[in-house]
Design a protein around this motif. Structure first.
Motif, short mmCIF file in Angstrom:
data_model
loop_
_atom_site.label_atom_id
_atom_site.label_comp_id
_atom_site.label_asym_id
_atom_site.label_seq_id
_atom_site.Cartn_x
_atom_site.Cartn_y
_atom_site.Cartn_z
N GLU A 98 3.40 1.16 -2.24
CA GLU A 98 2.09 0.85 -3.45
C GLU A 98 0.80 0.74 -2.81
N LEU A 99 -0.33 1.61 -3.47
CA LEU A 99 -1.30 0.27 -3.59
C LEU A 99 -2.15 0.61 -5.17
N TYR A 140 -7.46 -0.77 13.29
CA TYR A 140 -7.84 -1.72 12.14
C TYR A 140 -8.61 -1.31 10.72
N GLU A 141 -7.58 -0.03 11.29
CA GLU A 141 -7.98 1.12 10.00
C GLU A 141 -7.90 1.45 9.03
N THR A 142 -7.36 1.37 7.48
CA THR A 142 -6.38 1.93 6.89
C THR A 142 -6.75 2.87 5.45
N ALA A 143 -5.90 3.08 4.94
CA ALA A 143 -6.19 4.68 3.74
C ALA A 143 -6.81 3.35 2.56
N LEU A 144 -6.52 2.25 2.50
CA LEU A 144 -7.07 1.14 1.70
C LEU A 144 -8.05 1.00 1.09
N ASP A 145 -8.52 1.62 -0.04
CA ASP A 145 -9.95 1.46 -0.36
C ASP A 145 -10.39 0.04 -1.30
N LEU A 154 -2.52 -3.44 -1.25
CA LEU A 154 -0.54 -3.29 -1.12
C LEU A 154 -0.35 -4.23 -1.91
N THR A 155 0.62 -3.77 -2.64
CA THR A 155 1.62 -4.92 -3.84
C THR A 155 2.77 -4.67 -2.73
#
Ligand SMILES: Cc1cc2nc3c(=O)[nH]c(=O)nc-3n(C[C@H](O)[C@H](O)[C@H](O)COP(=O)(O)OP(=O)(O)OC[C@H]3O[C@@H](n4cnc5c(N)ncnc54)[C@H](O)[C@@H]3O)c2cc1C
Ligand code: FES
Ligand code: FES
Lengths: 166, 289
Positions: B137-138, B157-162, B167-168
């Motif tokens: 869950e973001l 070291y790359e993710t879909a997080l903006d 990230l919760t």
């Protein structure tokens, strides 16, 4: 860039401390520079070598990977506090007796980790001792004597508990 | 002091944290366990204007059970996960993997959310969460989204997080009847990142393995689902997987490269060895019943 300094208060070795620090100051630097507790050694400053290991609220932690501002309100024990209270005098004696230190740079961290291991596992085998200490580097002893010392203390403590049970 | 200067804020609620994230975006860094972030600051591999410490957010620290999942708050520590009875019962793969991460002192502080956000190619938990089909869950101010573990890791070291997200929570489906997990890795030292490792989860019977997820780490930029290898294994009797086919499939699935820790050839060799260990473990696990 300006960054706001902050007042932090925490307990170090049972004494309340209040100091104003920069957010970027690590707990290791705080202990060594602000409180002059230089028993917490600083080697790699990246969490790898274990020389800076302290105890925070009952758990070991790498003081170089924690900001001083993060430990607000916490209880920190360093090697100085643990030595003074005598809580692991037997470990210190065993390290000395078995020559488990030469230059002593790694020793505070080794002792903090060994003490935690023995509270979690009173009968560790040699492999378990090695694994628990494997994130702590020693460039002098070759580790064998350190493992011997911890093993001896575990055995002695267990023998003592055994006597009390009899 | 080694790090470049920064401001430090410790929000008391998730709403406040998300608002800070919205305001500071790319100029901010989330501080969870700090076991990767602070070393990066110390080495000046990274700097930021504002550190947002999420350790005060109790909503992010619980490990809870629902009908068919367990939900791990993003700041659940490795040590809490390792000793959680819920995890041991419903997601034993996580419990198998955690002793291989760092030193116990690192595990007292490091968090599951930090591990996946860091997305180190040699890290254990990203691969485990892909093998288990976990969902993340973001959250950002005013909205939330769910993303499958397999789609979260986009590169080294790359993710879909903006930049404005946190990230919760991590939802892990509970182990189903007949499913088994296996975890193996080879690292230069017990506490180090893996040179090659594998997390596997599938339905094991005395004849075969089905619904297998086998995810390698340390070989590619992201956790790598070994699709060809899986189809070779699923297509054979469990005791009789042809070695040559297995090795050929692994060579198609994995793309290791040379680095200071070892050659691509060595890593591929490890992948072959670890695959055999997984199979042997599945065979013997089934024999226990
Ligand atoms: C000596 C040593 C050995 C190690 N060995 C291993 C190993 O073998 N395997 C392994 O997997 N790891 C290893 N690690 C890394 C360790 O697992 C870290 O704890 C982990 O990578 C990061 O988790 P953290 O909670 O400490 O995150 P932090 O260091 O606080 O953060 C890491 C990154 O994630 C971001 N972030 C953290 N939480 C969130 C969130 N909730 N939302 C959005 N962004 C977030 C941060 O901004 C930062 O960019 C090792 C570390 C050290 C120092
Ligand atoms: S100085 Fe902290 S781990 Fe090396
Ligand atoms: S005694 Fe010198 S580093 Fe261990």
């Amino acid at each position: 860039m300006t960054t706001e300094k902050r007042l932090i208060s925490l307990s170090v070795n049972g004494e309340l401390q209040a100091k104003i620090v920069e957010p970027r100051m690590s707990l290791a630097d705080f202990l060594r520079i602000e409180l002059e507790l230089t028993g917490t050694h600083v080697g790699c400053e990246s969490g790898v070598c274990g020389a800076c290991t302290v105890n925070i609220n009952g758990q070991t932690a790498r003081a170089c990977t924690i900001l001083a501002v993060q430990v607000e309100g916490d209880e920190v024990t360093t090697i100085e506090g643990a030595s003074e209270s005598g809580e692991f005098r037997d470990l210190q004696d065993a390290f000395h007796a078995r020559n488990a230190l030469q230059c002593g740079f790694c020793t505070p961290g080794m002792l903090m980790m060994s003490a935690e291991l023995l509270t979690q596992n009173s009968k560790p085998c040699r492999q378990e001792i090695r694994e628990y200490l494997s994130g702590n580097y020693c460039r002098c002893t070759g580790y064998e004597a350190i493992v011997d010392a911890v093993e001896t203390v575990a055995q002695t403590r267990n023998a003592r508990v055994g006597e009390q049970d009899d | 002091m080694k790090p470049a200067p920064f401001d430090y804020v410790k929000p008391a609620s998730l709403e406040e944290a998300l608002e800070l994230r919205r305001r500071h975006g790319a100029e901010s860094a989330i501080l969870a366990g700090g076991q990767s972030l602070v070393p990066d600051f110390n080495q000046r591999l990274r700097s930021t204007e504002t550190v947002i410490d999420i350790n005060g957010l109790s909503a992010l620290s619980s490990i809870e059970e629902s009908q068919d999942m367990i939900s791990l708050g993003a700041i659940s520590r490795y040590r809490e996960i390792e000793t959680s009875a819920l995890v041991a019962e419903h997601a034993p793969l996580l419990k198998m993997a955690i002793p291989e991460i760092g030193s116990p002192a690192i595990r007292n502080r490091g968090t599951i959310g930090g591990s996946v956000s860091m997305a180190d190619p040699g890290a254990e938990l990203p691969a485990c969460l892909c093998a288990l089909g976990a969902n993340f869950e973001l959250a950002r101010a005013g909205s939330k989204r769910m993303i499958a573990a397999q789609n979260f890791f986009t590169g080294r070291y790359e993710t879909a997080l903006d930049n404005d997200e946190i990230l919760t929570r991590i939802d892990v489906p509970k182990n189903r009847v007949g499913f088994r997990s296996a975890f193996h890795e080879i690292a230069r030292r017990k506490t180090g990142y893996a040179m090659c490792g594998v997390a596997a989860h599938g339905k094991v019977t005395h004849q075969s393995v089905q619904n297998l997820k086998m995810v390698f780490f340390g070989t590619d930029d992201t956790p790598m689902l070994a699709v060809n290898t899986i189809s070779v294994i699923e297509g054979c009797a469990i005791n009789d997987v042809p070695p040559a086919e297995l090795d050929a499939a692994l060579s198609e699935d994995l793309h290791p490269s040379d680095d200071t820790h070892g050659s691509a050839k060595l890593r591929m060799h490890y992948a072959k060895v670890l695959t055999r260990r997984v199979l042997a473990q599945f065979v013997s696990a089934h024999g226990e019943e």
